[in-house]
Write a protein that holds these residues in place. Structure first.
Motif, mmCIF file in Angstrom:
data_model
loop_
_atom_site.group_PDB
_atom_site.id
_atom_site.type_symbol
_atom_site.label_atom_id
_atom_site.label_comp_id
_atom_site.label_asym_id
_atom_site.label_seq_id
_atom_site.Cartn_x
_atom_site.Cartn_y
_atom_site.Cartn_z
ATOM 1 N N VAL A 82 0.837 -1.206 0.000
ATOM 2 C CA VAL A 82 0.000 0.000 0.000
ATOM 3 C C VAL A 82 0.869 1.253 0.000
ATOM 4 O O VAL A 82 0.646 2.190 -0.784
ATOM 5 C CB VAL A 82 -0.949 0.001 1.213
ATOM 6 N N ILE A 83 1.867 1.276 0.881
ATOM 7 C CA ILE A 83 2.745 2.443 0.976
ATOM 8 C C ILE A 83 3.517 2.650 -0.324
ATOM 9 O O ILE A 83 3.536 3.752 -0.893
ATOM 10 C CB ILE A 83 3.732 2.288 2.152
ATOM 11 N N ARG A 84 4.147 1.601 -0.809
ATOM 12 C CA ARG A 84 5.002 1.724 -1.989
ATOM 13 C C ARG A 84 4.187 2.066 -3.234
ATOM 14 O O ARG A 84 4.598 2.891 -4.059
ATOM 15 C CB ARG A 84 5.801 0.435 -2.191
ATOM 16 N N GLY A 85 3.028 1.440 -3.383
ATOM 17 C CA GLY A 85 2.192 1.730 -4.538
ATOM 18 C C GLY A 85 1.653 3.148 -4.520
ATOM 19 O O GLY A 85 1.649 3.848 -5.543
ATOM 20 N N THR A 86 1.203 3.588 -3.341
ATOM 21 C CA THR A 86 0.678 4.951 -3.210
ATOM 22 C C THR A 86 1.765 5.985 -3.453
ATOM 23 O O THR A 86 1.558 6.972 -4.175
ATOM 24 C CB THR A 86 0.078 5.155 -1.807
ATOM 25 N N PHE A 87 2.928 5.771 -2.861
ATOM 26 C CA PHE A 87 4.039 6.703 -3.049
ATOM 27 C C PHE A 87 4.445 6.780 -4.520
ATOM 28 O O PHE A 87 4.744 7.860 -5.041
ATOM 29 C CB PHE A 87 5.242 6.277 -2.197
ATOM 30 N N THR A 88 4.464 5.634 -5.189
ATOM 31 C CA THR A 88 4.858 5.619 -6.598
ATOM 32 C C THR A 88 3.881 6.416 -7.449
ATOM 33 O O THR A 88 4.288 7.227 -8.295
ATOM 34 C CB THR A 88 4.945 4.170 -7.114
ATOM 35 N N THR A 89 2.591 6.207 -7.236
ATOM 36 C CA THR A 89 1.585 6.934 -8.012
ATOM 37 C C THR A 89 1.657 8.432 -7.756
ATOM 38 O O THR A 89 1.655 9.239 -8.698
ATOM 39 C CB THR A 89 0.176 6.414 -7.676
ATOM 40 N N LEU A 90 1.733 8.829 -6.491
ATOM 41 C CA LEU A 90 1.761 10.256 -6.162
ATOM 42 C C LEU A 90 3.037 10.921 -6.677
ATOM 43 O O LEU A 90 2.995 12.045 -7.201
ATOM 44 C CB LEU A 90 1.635 10.448 -4.650
ATOM 45 N N ALA A 91 4.172 10.230 -6.531
ATOM 46 C CA ALA A 91 5.426 10.788 -7.040
ATOM 47 C C ALA A 91 5.383 10.914 -8.557
ATOM 48 O O ALA A 91 5.861 11.904 -9.124
ATOM 49 C CB ALA A 91 6.603 9.910 -6.612
ATOM 50 N N ALA A 92 4.808 9.919 -9.221
ATOM 51 C CA ALA A 92 4.697 9.976 -10.680
ATOM 52 C C ALA A 92 3.825 11.145 -11.117
ATOM 53 O O ALA A 92 4.156 11.858 -12.076
ATOM 54 C CB ALA A 92 4.131 8.663 -11.211
ATOM 55 N N LEU A 93 2.723 11.369 -10.419
ATOM 56 C CA LEU A 93 1.843 12.486 -10.768
ATOM 57 C C LEU A 93 2.547 13.826 -10.560
ATOM 58 O O LEU A 93 2.436 14.738 -11.389
ATOM 59 C CB LEU A 93 0.562 12.419 -9.936
ATOM 60 N N GLY A 94 3.275 13.946 -9.450
ATOM 61 C CA GLY A 94 4.038 15.173 -9.232
ATOM 62 C C GLY A 94 5.092 15.375 -10.306
ATOM 63 O O GLY A 94 5.284 16.486 -10.815
ATOM 64 N N GLY A 95 5.783 14.291 -10.665
ATOM 65 C CA GLY A 95 6.775 14.380 -11.726
ATOM 66 C C GLY A 95 6.160 14.754 -13.060
ATOM 67 O O GLY A 95 6.762 15.488 -13.857
ATOM 68 N N LEU A 96 4.954 14.278 -13.313
ATOM 69 C CA LEU A 96 4.269 14.601 -14.565
ATOM 70 C C LEU A 96 3.849 16.071 -14.615
ATOM 71 O O LEU A 96 3.864 16.693 -15.686
ATOM 72 C CB LEU A 96 3.052 13.690 -14.739
ATOM 73 N N VAL A 97 3.472 16.632 -13.468
ATOM 74 C CA VAL A 97 3.176 18.067 -13.432
ATOM 75 C C VAL A 97 4.418 18.858 -13.828
ATOM 76 O O VAL A 97 4.349 19.817 -14.611
ATOM 77 C CB VAL A 97 2.684 18.494 -12.033
ATOM 78 N N VAL A 98 5.576 18.441 -13.291
ATOM 79 C CA VAL A 98 6.835 19.102 -13.650
ATOM 80 C C VAL A 98 7.127 18.905 -15.133
ATOM 81 O O VAL A 98 7.549 19.835 -15.833
ATOM 82 C CB VAL A 98 7.999 18.559 -12.799
ATOM 83 N N MET A 99 6.913 17.696 -15.629
ATOM 84 C CA MET A 99 7.168 17.410 -17.040
ATOM 85 C C MET A 99 6.337 18.315 -17.940
ATOM 86 O O MET A 99 6.825 18.818 -18.961
ATOM 87 C CB MET A 99 6.855 15.942 -17.336
ATOM 88 N N ARG A 100 5.089 18.553 -17.565
ATOM 89 C CA ARG A 100 4.223 19.420 -18.366
ATOM 90 C C ARG A 100 4.668 20.878 -18.312
ATOM 91 O O ARG A 100 4.221 21.695 -19.113
ATOM 92 C CB ARG A 100 2.773 19.299 -17.885
ATOM 93 N N ARG A 101 5.554 21.193 -17.384
ATOM 94 C CA ARG A 101 6.112 22.546 -17.304
ATOM 95 C C ARG A 101 7.489 22.630 -17.955
ATOM 96 O O ARG A 101 8.203 23.608 -17.784
ATOM 97 C CB ARG A 101 6.211 22.990 -15.838
ATOM 98 N N GLY A 102 7.857 21.579 -18.681
ATOM 99 C CA GLY A 102 9.148 21.577 -19.359
ATOM 100 C C GLY A 102 10.265 20.967 -18.553
ATOM 101 O O GLY A 102 11.432 21.304 -18.752
ATOM 102 N N GLY A 103 9.924 20.066 -17.637
ATOM 103 C CA GLY A 103 10.902 19.471 -16.735
ATOM 104 C C GLY A 103 11.983 18.658 -17.414
ATOM 105 O O GLY A 103 11.940 18.427 -18.629
ATOM 106 N N PRO A 104 12.952 18.199 -16.632
ATOM 107 C CA PRO A 104 14.153 17.573 -17.189
ATOM 108 C C PRO A 104 13.983 16.150 -17.691
ATOM 109 O O PRO A 104 14.807 15.668 -18.465
ATOM 110 C CB PRO A 104 15.138 17.610 -16.015
ATOM 111 N N VAL A 105 12.942 15.437 -17.253
ATOM 112 C CA VAL A 105 12.792 14.021 -17.606
ATOM 113 C C VAL A 105 11.434 13.795 -18.262
ATOM 114 O O VAL A 105 10.408 14.265 -17.761
ATOM 115 C CB VAL A 105 12.925 13.116 -16.359
ATOM 116 N N GLN A 106 11.445 13.063 -19.363
ATOM 117 C CA GLN A 106 10.211 12.709 -20.057
ATOM 118 C C GLN A 106 9.740 11.320 -19.630
ATOM 119 O O GLN A 106 10.552 10.426 -19.382
ATOM 120 C CB GLN A 106 10.431 12.723 -21.572
ATOM 121 N N PHE A 107 8.429 11.162 -19.556
ATOM 122 C CA PHE A 107 7.809 9.867 -19.260
ATOM 123 C C PHE A 107 6.941 9.525 -20.461
ATOM 124 O O PHE A 107 5.799 9.942 -20.573
ATOM 125 C CB PHE A 107 6.986 9.979 -17.976
#
Length: 278
Positions: free
Chosen positions: A99-124
């Motif tokens: 539960v912890i690892r899955g939730t953390f992964t999803t939330l971190a991915a969503l945060g990273g995607l927000v950054v990506m949509r702002r021109g962030g350093p890593v593409q997914f």
């Protein structure tokens, strides 16, 4: 101009203080592991970013993040070779960890995607369904990672002093998804992106590289909790060597080929060591 490095200096100081304070606390009392501290800080920051900028996400972003979390959750439920430390000292069972690892992964991915949509350093690339980029990135990560994975197995054999004990290939391949996906999403995608956001205004031309190096060093040195207490200088030296050999490749792969490539590199490292019984 003279203040352009202020944010960077503050970030480095804050990170250093976290490592030092954690080591001091661990000597005197039970303390959370460094990974747990940075995991929580990164995920909380990702949630704040998601609340502020979640509208920029597309349906593919949400789907990709949820799939990653589901894969990590399901994999942890059936993990046999991968046995993480109890989270915060009391979350121990596979189900709780899932539960912890899955939730953390999803939330971190969503945060990273927000950054990506702002021109962030890593593409997914999975968020856009770009299967060609996904497959090429993963393949490159595996090709570059395989010789280093073999080297890692022999290094572990030498340092741990016990022979290779072959394990179930299926279990090794499955369990390697835990660090391969979880750590790359949190540190190579979300944390790197968050650090980039903090540095992009003061260091616009250098923010991509500096934030990536800082995220890499945080991830790398978080592996050395016990050694930092026993021999800090050894931890610093060994960590620098390992960062050069096993830290830079996924950093460059993530930057140039996308998150999937870094995941492929990381996955083959752990698949090999789990298969060999380390």
């Amino acid at each position: 101009m003279k203040h352009k490095y202020t944010v960077l200096i503050l970030l480095i100081t804050a990170v250093g203080m976290i490592f030092i304070t954690r080591a001091w606390l661990a000597v005197h009392t039970a303390a959370p592991r460094t990974f747990e501290i940075f995991d929580i800080l990164t995920v909380v920051s990702a949630v704040i970013l998601l609340l502020k900028g979640g509208r920029s996400l597309r349906w593919g972003d949400w789907a990709a993040a949820l799939v990653l979390g589901a894969v990590v959750t399901a994999g942890m439920l059936f993990a046999t070779l991968f046995s993480p430390y109890p989270f915060l000292g009391f979350i121990k069972s596979n189900a709780e960890q899932a539960v912890i690892r899955g939730t953390f992964t999803t939330l971190a991915a969503l945060g990273g995607l927000v950054v990506m949509r702002r021109g962030g350093p890593v593409q997914f690339h999975a968020a856009a369904g770009n299967w060609r980029a996904i497959s090429k990135g993963i393949l490159l990560g595996l090709v570059i990672g395989l010789p280093l994975a073999v080297l890692n197995v022999f290094a572990l054999k030498f340092t741990q002093g016990h022979p290779i004990q072959w394990q179930s290939p299926g279990a090794a391949l499955l369990d390697a998804l835990q660090p391969g996906i979880g750590e790359e999403v949190i540190y190579r995608f979300a944390l790197w992106g968050l650090l980039w956001l903090m540095l992009r205004k003061s260091l616009p031309e250098k923010a991509h590289g500096i934030s990536g190096l800082l995220a890499m060093l945080i991830h790398n040195y978080s592996h050395f909790d016990d050694l930092f207490i026993q021999s800090p200088l050894t931890a610093l030296g060994l960590g620098a060597v390992l960062a050069l050999v096993w830290g830079l490749p996924p950093l460059l792969l993530a930057r140039r080929r996308g998150l999937e490539s870094a995941i492929g590199f990381h996955w083959i490292q752990d698949a090999a060591r789990f298969l060999a019984g380390y």
